[in-house]
Write an enzyme that holds these catalytic residues in place. Structure first.
Site, PDB file in Angstrom:
ATOM      1  CG  ASP A 639      12.959 -19.707 -22.270  1.00  0.00           C
ATOM      2  OD1 ASP A 639      12.903 -18.464 -22.107  1.00  0.00           O
ATOM      3  OD2 ASP A 639      13.492 -20.384 -23.062  1.00  0.00           O
ATOM      4  CD  GLU A 668       9.698 -15.773 -22.610  1.00  0.00           C
ATOM      5  OE1 GLU A 668      10.432 -14.742 -22.849  1.00  0.00           O
ATOM      6  OE2 GLU A 668      10.390 -16.771 -22.906  1.00  0.00           O
TER       7      GLU A 668
END
Length: 972
Positions: A639, A668
C-alpha cells in the site's frame, strides 16, 4: 472566529463549567486553574501547569471540568506557580452546573447576573461593520506605546484607498486590540504593529480580508494569524529536546523564550558553549563536553523542563541491531526482546487471561547490546499474554510488542492497546502443513491477480456459507472452487495483518442504513495497522484464542495452494493507525517529521513511517520474511509503496526471494512526496523511474491505462468517462499500457511518450488494471457515466474494459466481483453509488453471489479471457525486446479503435490480431495478412481459446470488421 463563537456551546456530558471574569484589566494569559479531589475525573495536573482554558465568552474565559457526580472537587484560580493569589473553593461535582468566579471580589456565583452585579464587568463589544478587529497579545501585558499602521490598496493601480495610524482601542480577554476600517473590495489589508523604531513580526503583514471573518488574533513573537483567540491561551512548552550530535542539542519550543536555558545531568550543570537562536522557537545548543547517549539530560527554561531524546541519525549510527526480536518460545523457556535504545527501564507484564487488568508477574528486563532489552524466563508460557512498560525520559507507558506473533482479542471501544500473546507456532500448523509449498510461476507474466477482502467474499447470505463462518478465513475456503473455475492464478487478500479500528468479537452483518448512531458501524478494510506480525482476529472463528487466527489463516492459504492458487498479502507499512504503536518505544524515531517537528502525512492517515531508518527497514524486512516463511505466502502488495525508499524495497525483495524465488511483489508507486524523489520507490517522479534502477523490484500499478479506459483522472466525477464509454479517444495512452509501459518501444503509430507512462523495462514490473477496491467499481463507473446507454451497451463496455486489460502485456489484475458486475450502493443516499467504501459496512461491500447467476454471461466472458491469456504466451511476452518485435500496432486510422498484431515463436498460433472497438457502430480495419480462414476466439459476446461457433465479427480477405463496443481476437 465568528462573533457567534463567543457564545459558549452546551456543557459536555460529564462536565461542569467554571467561568472566570475580571474587570477591565482583562489579563487572563498568566492565570491557571488547579483542580484536585475525588470529584475530579481529568488528567493529573501539576502546580503551575493547570487545566487549559476551554473557551472564551463575552465576559472572560471558562474551563470545562470533568468530574464524578456528588464527589468533592477543589480548585484554585491562580496566576503564579509559587504562590496563590486569587480564588479557592471546594464544591460537590454536579454535572452541567455553571459557576462564575469574579476576580475583584474573590466571590463565586451560581449565575452570570449575580457575577455582573458583584464586579465592575464590561461586556466585550463586537467589531462594527466594515471593520476588522486585530487582537494583539503580549505575555507581559504591557501595551504602552504600541500602535498600528494600516492600509489597503487598489489591486489594479496600487493606489492607497484606506490608510492610517491608530493606537489600541481597548483590551479584552486576549490582550489589546485595534478596530481597523476595511472594505472587502480593496482586497488584502496590510499592517505593521510598531513601537517607535521597533516593528513586531519583522515588518508588514497581510490579511486577506473577506466579509464574515472580521477578527484575527496574533501573539508577540508569533506571526501566525489565528482565527480563534483560544489559540493564545496555549501554554509554551518544550516540544522536543533532541541530542543530534556528540555535543549538540536542539530544543523546540512552541513559542520563543526569553528565560535562560540550562542543561543538567543529575544535579550537575553542563556548561553551554553557544546558543543559536536564529531559528527561534528552535534553539541549537553547543555544549562544552560530549554527551552520554545512554542517559537522558534535563533541559530547563524558566518553569519549562524536558528530558533529552536521541535523534534518528544517532540511533541508526550507534544502536542498529541485526538479531531477532519479539518472543522466542519453547516449552522449557521463553525469551523476550524489545529494541528500545533510548529507554531507561523496561518491564514485562505477564497475564494468564487476556482480560486481566493486574498482571500475574512483572519482570524487569536488562539492557543488552545495541539498545535491546532482554529477559529469559524458564517456564512454559504458552497462551500467556503480555505487554511492556517502557520508561523513556521519565515517562512510563504501556506498549504492545511490535513483534508480537499473536494477540488477545481486541475491541477498540474497550481498549486502545491490546496484549501480545505467547504462542507455540508449531501447534498452529494444519495437517500436512509441512507438505504445503509455494505456487511456482510458469513465467513472470503468467499471473492474473484477484483482489478480495476476506470479509466481503462470504458475508452475504447469498454466499450460502454457514452463518457462523461468513466473513471468516474458514468461510473463504468454501468459495475457493469458484476461484479455481474462474482461472485466476493468485488471490490478493486485502489486509489480514492485525488492524486497529474494529471490534473483533462483533461479526454480525453490518447494514449502515439500520444503524442510527453515526460512526458505530463495525466494518474496516484494514488499512489501519495495529501489528505487523499478528493475523487479524475479526476473520477468525474465535478472536479470543490467539492460536485460532493463526491456524485458520494457514488453513486458508493451504486450501488456496491445494487449488493451485497463490496468496498475495496486501500490506500497509507506510503508516500506523495511531502513533502510539511505536512512539512510546523509541520517541521521534519510527515516523517522519517536518522541520517544525510535525508529522508528515503523505499517507493521508496522519503519519508516515520512516522506512529509510535502519530499524523501520528491519521491521519491514522481518515482517515480510516472517509471513513468507511461517505462512507460506506467495507475495505482497505494498500500500502506498511510493512512501518507501528504494533501498528498503530492494533489500526486502532480495530477502523474501531468498526464501521463495517465485515471490510476487507489487505496489502503489505513486509519488507521494515525503522523501526526496531520488530516494523513494516510485512509478515516476519527473524523469526518475524506480523500475529502471532497481532490478527485479516490485511491479507498480499502471494508473495510465486505468484512467484512459474509463475516466479523465482518478477522483474525477462519476459522470466522467473514458475510452470504453466512447468519451475520450485516449488511444496513445492505452497503447502505452498495452505495451506495459515499456521505456523502449518504436512504432509508426502514436504512443504516449511521457516518462510517467513509459516507466518500465520489464513487463513483469507492470500491473495493468481497470479498477480496484479504491474508487467506483467498473460497473458503477460505466452505469454512472452513460445515462443514455442501455443495459446491453453497458455490459459490453464493462467487457471491453476487461478484455483490454487481459490482452495487454505485463501482469493482469482484477477487482474481486468485477466479473459479476459488482456494485457498491451508497448506504446513506438512495440510488447513489459509493466510491470510497472503506467504512460503509457490509451492505455496500458484500459480494452478492446472486449476481454470479444474473450476469453469468459476463462471468463466462472473464473465464474465457483468463483461459486465453494463460494458454497463449503471445499475450504475456516476457521481455521488452520480445514486446518490441512481437507486438506491432496497426495504423487503423479510426477514432476509438485500437488494433495490434502478435507474433510469438513460443505460441501455437502463428499470428494473432486483437482489435478493440469502443464505437457504438461496427468498424472495419485493413490487415493485409488476414484471410477468410482465420478463426475468431473473442468478440463482444464470448471469449475463450476455441473458435466461436457464431460471431458478429466479419473476416474477409485483408480486413476485419469488429462489432460495436467489443474486443475481437482472431488468429491464423
Amino acid at each position: 472566529m465568528n462573533r457567534d463563537e463567543y457564545h459558549p456551546p452546551q456543557i459536555p456530558e460529564g462536565y461542569m463549567r467554571l467561568h472566570y471574569i475580571q474587570d477591565s484589566s482583562y489579563n487572563y494569559l498568566e492565570w491557571d486553574l488547579y483542580i484536585w479531589g475525588p470529584g475530579y475525573n481529568g488528567k493529573k495536573l501539576k502546580w503551575g501547569f493547570g487545566l487549559e482554558v476551554s473557551g472564551i465568552d463575552e465576559y472572560g474565559v471558562y474551563w470545562d471540568i470533568p468530574g464524578v457526580e456528588g464527589q468533592e472537587i477543589n480548585f484554585i484560580v491562580h496566576n503564579d506557580y509559587t504562590r496563590v493569589s486569587n480564588i479557592a473553593a471546594d464544591y460537590k461535582f454536579e454535572e452541567g452546573k455553571e459557576l462564575w468566579a469574579v476576580k475583584e471580589t474573590n466571590q463565586i456565583h451560581n449565575s452570570l447576573e449575580k457575577a455582573l452585579e458583584d464586579g465592575n464587568i464590561t461586556k466585550i463589544p463586537a467589531p462594527s461593520e466594515n471593520y476588522v478587529r486585530l487582537h494583539y497579545c503580549r505575555c507581559d501585558a504591557n501595551y504602552d506605546g504600541w500602535q498600528l499602521r494600516f492600509w489597503q490598496e487598489d489591486e489594479e493601480t496600487g493606489e492607497e484607498m484606506i490608510s492610517g495610524e491608530i493606537k489600541t482601542n481597548d483590551v479584552d480577554t486576549c490582550g489589546a486590540y485595534w478596530d481597523i476600517p476595511c472594505k472587502e473590495e480593496y482586497g488584502k489589508l496590510k499592517f505593521v504593529i510598531f513601537k517607535g523604531e521597533e516593528e513586531e513580526f519583522n515588518g508588514v503583514q497581510e490579511y486577506p480580508y473577506s466579509e464574515g471573518i472580521n477578527e484575527i488574533w496574533m501573539k508577540a513573537g508569533d506571526s501566525t494569524q489565528y482565527k480563534n483567540g483560544l489559540k493564545l491561551f496555549e501554554r509554551n512548552e518544550i516540544e522536543e529536546a533532541m541530542i543530534f550530535a556528540e555535543n549538540k542539542i536542539v530544543l523546540r519550543f512552541k513559542y520563543a523564550v526569553e528565560d535562560r536555558i540550562w542543561v543538567k545531568y543529575g544535579s550537575k550543570v553542563i556548561p553551554i558553549q553557544k546558543i543559536d537562536d536564529s531559528k527561534a522557537p528552535e534553539y541549537y545548543l553547543t555544549l562544552d563536553q560530549n554527551l552520554d547517549y545512554d542517559h537522558p539530560y534535563t533541559v530547563k527554561a524558566g518553569r519549562l523542563t524536558a528530558k533529552t531524546i536521541l535523534s534518528p541519525e544517532i540511533i541508526d549510527e550507534n544502536y542498529t541491531y541485526h538479531g531477532s526480536l519479539g518472543v522466542d518460545y519453547s516449552p522449557q523457556k521463553s525469551s523476550f526482546k524489545l529494541w528500545a535504545p533510548s529507554a531507561q527501564r523496561v518491564e514485562l507484564e505477564l497475564f494468564a487471561e487476556q482480560n486481566q487488568v493486574e498482571p500475574n508477574a512483572v519482570y524487569p528486563l536488562r539492557k543488552d547490546e545495541n539498545g535491546v532489552w532482554y529477559i529469559e524466563i524458564e517456564e512454559d508460557l504458552a497462551d500467556f499474554y503480555y505487554h511492556y512498560i517502557v520508561n523513556n525520559s521519565g515517562t512510563k507507558q504501556k506498549t504492545l510488542d511490535p513483534y508480537a506473533k499473536s494477540m488477545s482479542g481486541f475491541d477498540i471501544e474497550e481498549d486502545d492497546l491490546g496484549k501480545g500473546a505467547v504462542v507455540d507456532l508449531d501447534s498452529t500448523n494444519p495437517k500436512k502443513w509441512q507438505e504445503d509449498d509455494y505456487i511456482e510461476l510458469e513465467d513472470d507474466c503468467n499471473i492474473v491477480i484477484y483482489e478480495m477482502s476476506v470479509r466481503d467474499f462470504t458475508i452475504s447470505p447469498s454466499s450460502e456459507v454457514a452463518k457462523e463462518k461468513r466473513g471468516t478465513y474458514l468461510g473463504f475456503i468454501e468459495k475457493i472452487p469458484y476461484l479455481k473455475e474462474l482461472g485466476i492464478t493468485h488471490v490478493q487478500l486485502m489486509p489480514v495483518l492485525n488492524f486497529y479500528f474494529i471490534n473483533e468479537y462483533q461479526k454480525e452483518f453490518e447494514d449502515i442504513r439500520k444503524i442510527k448512531e453515526e460512526g458505530k458501524v463495525n466494518y474496516n478494510w484494514g488499512y489501519d495497522p495495529h501489528n505487523y506480525f499478528t493475523p487479524e482476529g475479526w476473520y477468525s472463528s474465535d478472536p479470543g484464542d490467539p492460536k485460532v487466527r493463526i491456524k485458520e489463516l494457514k488453513q486458508l492459504i493451504q486450501a488456496l495452494h491445494d487449488a493451485g492458487i497463490g496468496v498475495i498479502l496486501d500490506v500497509v507499512y507506510n503508516h500506523t493507525a495511531v502513533t502510539e504503536i511505536f512512539e512510546p518505544i523509541v520517541p521521534a524515531y519510527y515516523y517522519r517529521r517536518h522541520a517544525d517537528n510535525s508529522l508528515t502525512n503523505g499517507s493521508g492517515c496522519g503519519n508516515d513511517t520512516a522506512s529509510e531508518r535502519e530499524m523501520m527497514r528491519k521491521l519491514i524486512i522481518d515482517s515480510t520474511t516472517y509471513w513468507t516463511d511461517e505462512y507460506h505466502v506467495d507475495g505482497f502488495r505494498f500500500d502506498l509503496m511510493g512512501l518507501h525508499d528504494e533501498e528498503t524495497i530492494k533489500k526486502m525483495a532480495d530477502q523474501v526471494r531468498d526464501i521463495n524465488p517465485n515471490t510476487v511483489l507489487l505496489g502503489e508507486g505513486w509519488n507521494l512526496g515525503t522523501l526526496p524523489a531520488e530516494e523513494k520507490y516510485v512509478k515516476a517522479a519527473g524523469e526518475k523511474r524506480s523500475l529502471l534502477r532497481v532490478e527485479s523490484g516490485p511491479a507498480v500499478f499502471n494508473d495510465g491505462i486505468r484512467d484512459a479506459l474509463k475516466q479523465n483522472h482518478f477522483g474525477g466525477n462519476l459522470e466522467d468517462g473514458g475510452f470504453i464509454q466512447g468519451f475520450v479517444n485516449s488511444k496513445s495512452l492505452i497503447r502505452a499500457g498495452i505495451i506495459a509501459g515499456m521505456v523502449n518501444y518504436d512504432s509508426n503509430v502514436d504512443i504516449e511518450l511521457d516518462p510517467y507512462h513509459r516507466f518500465a523495462d520489464e513487463p513483469e514490473e507492470v500491473i495493468n488494471y481497470v479498477t480496484c477496491h479504491d474508487g467506483y467499481t467498473l460497473w458503477d463507473k460505466v452505469v454512472g457515466s452513460t445515462p443514455n446507454a442501455d443495459k446491453e451497451q453497458r455490459i459490453k463496455m464493462a467487457k471491453l474494459g476487461a478484455s483490454i486489460i487481459l490482452t495487454s502485456q505485463g501482469r493482469a489484475f482484477i477487482h474481486g466481483g468485477e466479473e459479476m458486475l459488482r456494485t457498491k450502493p451508497n448506504p446513506n443516499k438512495y440510488k447513489e453509488l459509493d466510491h470510497n467504501s472503506y467504512s460503509s459496512g457490509d451492505y455496500t461491500n458484500q459480494i452478492d453471489w446472486q449476481r454470479k447467476e444474473k450476469y453469468s454471461e459476463v462471468v463466462e466472458y472473464y473465464k474465457g479471457l483468463i483461459e486465453l491469456r494463460k494458454t497463449h504466451p503471445a499475450l504475456r511476452l516476457e521481455t521488452m525486446e520480445e514486446i518490441q518485435y512481437g507486438l506491432n500496432f496497426i495504423a487503423e486510422g479510426i477514432d476509438f479503435v485500437i488494433a495490434f498484431k502478435l507474433d510469438c515463436p513460443k505460441d501455437d498460433w502463428e499470428e494473432i490480431i486483437v482489435v478493440h472497438n469502443a464505437n457504438r457502430k461496427e468498424k472495419t480495419i485493413k490487415v493485409e495478412s488476414v484471410t477468410e480462414d482465420w478463426e475468431v476466439v473473442v468478440d463482444g459476446s464470448k471469449a475463450g481459446t476455441d473458435k466461436l461457433a457464431s460471431s458478429d465479427t466479419i473476416i474477409a480477405s485483408g480486413e476485419i470488421t469488429a462489432p460495436p463496443i467489443s474486443t475481437v481476437v482472431v488468429h491464423k
